[in-house]
Design a protein around this motif. Structure first.
Motif, PDB file in Angstrom:
ATOM      1  N   PRO A   1      40.004  46.630  46.383  1.00 27.47           N
ATOM      2  CA  PRO A   1      41.332  46.492  45.766  1.00 27.47           C
ATOM      3  C   PRO A   1      41.515  45.222  44.939  1.00 27.47           C
ATOM      4  O   PRO A   1      42.396  45.201  44.071  1.00 27.47           O
ATOM      5  N   CYS A   2      40.704  44.197  45.175  1.00 30.64           N
ATOM      6  CA  CYS A   2      40.899  42.966  44.404  1.00 30.64           C
ATOM      7  C   CYS A   2      40.628  43.180  42.920  1.00 30.64           C
ATOM      8  O   CYS A   2      41.189  42.474  42.072  1.00 30.64           O
ATOM      9  N   ILE A   3      39.809  44.175  42.563  1.00 31.15           N
ATOM     10  CA  ILE A   3      39.478  44.428  41.170  1.00 31.15           C
ATOM     11  C   ILE A   3      40.710  44.825  40.364  1.00 31.15           C
ATOM     12  O   ILE A   3      40.814  44.518  39.173  1.00 31.15           O
ATOM     13  N   ILE A   4      41.667  45.490  41.011  1.00 27.41           N
ATOM     14  CA  ILE A   4      42.863  45.936  40.291  1.00 27.41           C
ATOM     15  C   ILE A   4      44.064  45.061  40.603  1.00 27.41           C
ATOM     16  O   ILE A   4      45.207  45.434  40.332  1.00 27.41           O
ATOM     17  N   GLY A   5      43.808  43.878  41.170  1.00 28.43           N
ATOM     18  CA  GLY A   5      44.874  42.923  41.428  1.00 28.43           C
ATOM     19  C   GLY A   5      45.094  42.016  40.232  1.00 28.43           C
ATOM     20  O   GLY A   5      44.564  42.246  39.128  1.00 28.43           O
ATOM     21  N   ARG A   6      45.874  40.961  40.440  1.00 27.44           N
ATOM     22  CA  ARG A   6      46.177  40.003  39.382  1.00 27.44           C
ATOM     23  C   ARG A   6      46.108  38.597  39.955  1.00 27.44           C
ATOM     24  O   ARG A   6      46.444  38.359  41.113  1.00 27.44           O
ATOM     25  N   PHE A   7      45.690  37.675  39.107  1.00 29.40           N
ATOM     26  CA  PHE A   7      45.635  36.284  39.546  1.00 29.40           C
ATOM     27  C   PHE A   7      47.033  35.689  39.648  1.00 29.40           C
ATOM     28  O   PHE A   7      47.925  35.986  38.861  1.00 29.40           O
ATOM     29  N   ARG A   8      47.193  34.849  40.656  1.00 29.37           N
ATOM     30  CA  ARG A   8      48.372  34.002  40.832  1.00 29.37           C
ATOM     31  C   ARG A   8      47.859  32.597  41.137  1.00 29.37           C
ATOM     32  O   ARG A   8      46.668  32.366  41.260  1.00 29.37           O
TER      33      ARG A   8
ATOM     34  N   LEU B   1      45.157  53.213  25.059  1.00 29.60           N
ATOM     35  CA  LEU B   1      45.137  52.485  26.318  1.00 29.60           C
ATOM     36  C   LEU B   1      46.017  53.144  27.370  1.00 29.60           C
ATOM     37  O   LEU B   1      47.111  53.625  27.064  1.00 29.60           O
ATOM     38  N   SER B   2      45.521  53.159  28.600  1.00 24.82           N
ATOM     39  CA  SER B   2      46.299  53.622  29.745  1.00 24.82           C
ATOM     40  C   SER B   2      45.891  52.776  30.948  1.00 24.82           C
ATOM     41  O   SER B   2      45.091  51.844  30.822  1.00 24.82           O
ATOM     42  N   THR B   3      46.433  53.091  32.111  1.00 25.65           N
ATOM     43  CA  THR B   3      46.160  52.306  33.325  1.00 25.65           C
ATOM     44  C   THR B   3      45.635  53.206  34.428  1.00 25.65           C
ATOM     45  O   THR B   3      46.107  54.338  34.593  1.00 25.65           O
ATOM     46  N   VAL B   4      44.647  52.712  35.178  1.00 23.77           N
ATOM     47  CA  VAL B   4      44.110  53.427  36.337  1.00 23.77           C
ATOM     48  C   VAL B   4      44.215  52.504  37.538  1.00 23.77           C
ATOM     49  O   VAL B   4      43.886  51.312  37.455  1.00 23.77           O
ATOM     50  N   SER B   5      44.663  53.048  38.665  1.00 22.85           N
ATOM     51  CA  SER B   5      44.785  52.248  39.879  1.00 22.85           C
ATOM     52  C   SER B   5      44.129  52.991  41.042  1.00 22.85           C
ATOM     53  O   SER B   5      43.389  53.958  40.847  1.00 22.85           O
ATOM     54  N   ALA B   6      44.403  52.531  42.260  1.00 23.24           N
ATOM     55  CA  ALA B   6      43.824  53.140  43.452  1.00 23.24           C
ATOM     56  C   ALA B   6      44.636  54.364  43.871  1.00 23.24           C
ATOM     57  O   ALA B   6      45.774  54.563  43.436  1.00 23.24           O
ATOM     58  N   SER B   7      44.054  55.177  44.744  1.00 20.20           N
ATOM     59  CA  SER B   7      44.784  56.342  45.248  1.00 20.20           C
ATOM     60  C   SER B   7      45.655  55.975  46.440  1.00 20.20           C
ATOM     61  O   SER B   7      46.614  56.685  46.756  1.00 20.20           O
ATOM     62  N   GLN B   8      45.324  54.867  47.112  1.00 20.84           N
ATOM     63  CA  GLN B   8      46.086  54.408  48.265  1.00 20.84           C
ATOM     64  C   GLN B   8      46.588  52.985  48.016  1.00 20.84           C
ATOM     65  O   GLN B   8      45.850  52.161  47.487  1.00 20.84           O
ATOM     66  N   PRO B   9      47.835  52.687  48.395  1.00 19.62           N
ATOM     67  CA  PRO B   9      48.348  51.329  48.182  1.00 19.62           C
ATOM     68  C   PRO B   9      47.681  50.327  49.116  1.00 19.62           C
ATOM     69  O   PRO B   9      47.331  50.651  50.251  1.00 19.62           O
ATOM     70  N   SER B  10      47.495  49.100  48.616  1.00 21.46           N
ATOM     71  CA  SER B  10      46.969  48.031  49.470  1.00 21.46           C
ATOM     72  C   SER B  10      48.036  47.600  50.463  1.00 21.46           C
ATOM     73  O   SER B  10      49.234  47.793  50.233  1.00 21.46           O
ATOM     74  N   GLU B  11      47.595  47.017  51.562  1.00 17.08           N
ATOM     75  CA  GLU B  11      48.554  46.494  52.526  1.00 17.08           C
ATOM     76  C   GLU B  11      49.374  45.377  51.887  1.00 17.08           C
ATOM     77  O   GLU B  11      48.863  44.602  51.080  1.00 17.08           O
TER      78      GLU B  11
END
Length: 420
Positions: A77-84, A17-27
């Motif tokens: 970006p919501c795909i790599i976010g987390r629920f709160r 297992l590893s992690t993949v994210s976006a190339s640019q940070p979300s606002e």
């Protein structure tokens, strides 16, 4: 760094297992607010598997697969976010770039050997799945499993939180990955740019029959079951279906749903279902496609014995299904938990999902499988496109103690062969 998960006992093993994210940070403070229809789906997940031949995928490395994901996540970006949760308890997605889990594994079989099994539900072994929760802030909404077959072929399996979007959204996401892989410029409209909330064409909202309130599950989003559910699948062609089961109209999905509804009703006897749920593509769906829950969810209720009715009568009733999305959107509150799939016997038409558009090195997948995780006790039937245009793959999930009875009814009417 990746980590190795405990080895499995089957032909698929070596999980890393590893992690993949976006190339640019979300606002900063970017959020995604789910609709009522989104939250109605929060206990459901989609499992999809794309299998590519050795000729197509032999030279693809882990980085070849990961790199296009960066630009896709930049778009969505919501795909790599987390629920709160808000103070009211209503869930929302914090777009904090926490990433998706990427799983590497190996299979001891060749692609040809794997696909030799007629029942494609075996493909679920190629999907690494974990539900959302119990710690929402640390739970990915998407898992991607890359499995290398012994011949060099490749399977890419997705576990997708249905609260993000429907099967058409999952396909849209994966097609974007394929386009980015091919070096194409990609674009996905923001959900705020589309009509996300279902508009009620009538002034009154009837209580929807297609949704069922369940006991609170808290922050571990797993659909409750009183029965152990099991799945099998089979293939058929549209021509065979229409020639063996003549019925008014040319909608093969309605004909197939009618046949299986009748089989289930016969097998269940006195508890035969008189209400079903039908989930299909909204014919008015906006283009280009955004990631959202836009599928049409309808219910059908009859006042006759389905087991004794003619196929024409059943198909006619299915054709009068009532769209209940606006009722669902209205009834879902901030804290209650619901199920849709399996709240009634549920028929899901994915035959129009463009799964096979996800080309790698110019080649379509050898096979695509998709099913729902978290189906309620009344069961569900999913109809998928086959690799050949006229072919359909039918996946049936029912309580374990009735699956053989339903299979027997399907054999008696000629829907499946004794080999299934």
């Amino acid at each position: 760094m990746g980590r190795v998960q405990e080895e499995g006992s089957g032909p698929v093993h070596g999980f890393r297992l590893s992690t993949v994210s976006a190339s640019q940070p979300s606002e900063t403070d970017t959020t995604h607010e789910p609709t009522g229809l989104d939250l109605a789906m929060k206990l459901h997940y989609l499992k999809a598997v794309y299998i590519y031949s050795a000729e197509t995928a032999r030279d693809l490395t882990v980085m070849h697969v990961k790199t296009p994901l960066f630009s896709v996540f930049d778009q969505i970006p919501c795909i790599i976010g987390r629920f709160r949760r808000h103070d009211s308890g209503r869930p929302y997605i914090k777009c904090n770039d926490c990433g998706t889990r990427f799983v590497e594994s190996h299979c001891d079989l060749t692609v040809e050997e794997w696909l030799h099994v007629p029942d494609r539900s075996v493909d679920e072994a190629l999907v690494y799945h974990q539900p959302v929760g119990p710690e929402l802030a640390f739970s990915p909404l998407l898992y991607i499993q890359m499995t290398r077959f012994s011949c060099g072929g490749l399977a890419l399996g997705l576990s997708w939180a249905h609260a993000m979007g429907d099967p058409f959204s999952l396909s849209h996401f994966f097609n974007l990955w394929a386009q980015a892989f091919a070096g194409e410029k990609i674009y996905s409209p923001k959900t705020s740019d589309t009509e996300r909330v279902c508009q009620n064409p009538n002034s009154t909202v009837k209580k929807p029959n297609s949704i069922k309130r369940v006991d609170p599950v808290g922050d571990l989003w797993v659909a409750p079951n009183n029965s152990k559910m099991t799945t099998f699948s089979f293939n058929l062609t549209v021509n065979d279906l229409k020639s063996h089961f003549p019925a008014n109209g040319d909608d093969e999905f309605k004909i197939l749903a009618g046949i299986i509804w009748k089989c289930v009703a016969t097998a269940r006897g006195e508890s035969a279902p008189v209400t079903i749920t039908v989930i299909r593509l909204d014919p008015k769906e906006l283009k280009p496609r955004a990631v959202r829950n836009g599928q049409m969810i309808s219910s059908v209720h009859v006042d006759f014995s389905v087991a004794e009715a003619s196929l024409e009568e059943i198909v006619k009733a299915i054709g009068e299904a009532r769209d209940e999305r606006f009722g669902i959107d209205d009834i879902v509150d901030d804290v209650s938990d619901f199920i849709v799939y399996g709240a009634n016997l549920t028929f899901v038409d994915m035959s129009e999902v463009d799964f096979y558009e996800a080309k790698v090195m110019g080649k379509s997948p050898e096979s695509v499988y998709c099913n729902v995780q978290g189906i309620g006790d009344d069961g569900a039937v999913v109809v998928l496109p086959g690799v050949v245009e006229e072919e359909r793959v039918v996946t049936v999930t029912l309580p374990e103690d009735e699956i053989e009875k339903v299979k027997w009814e399907m054999k008696k009417c000629g829907l499946i062969t004794p080999l299934v």
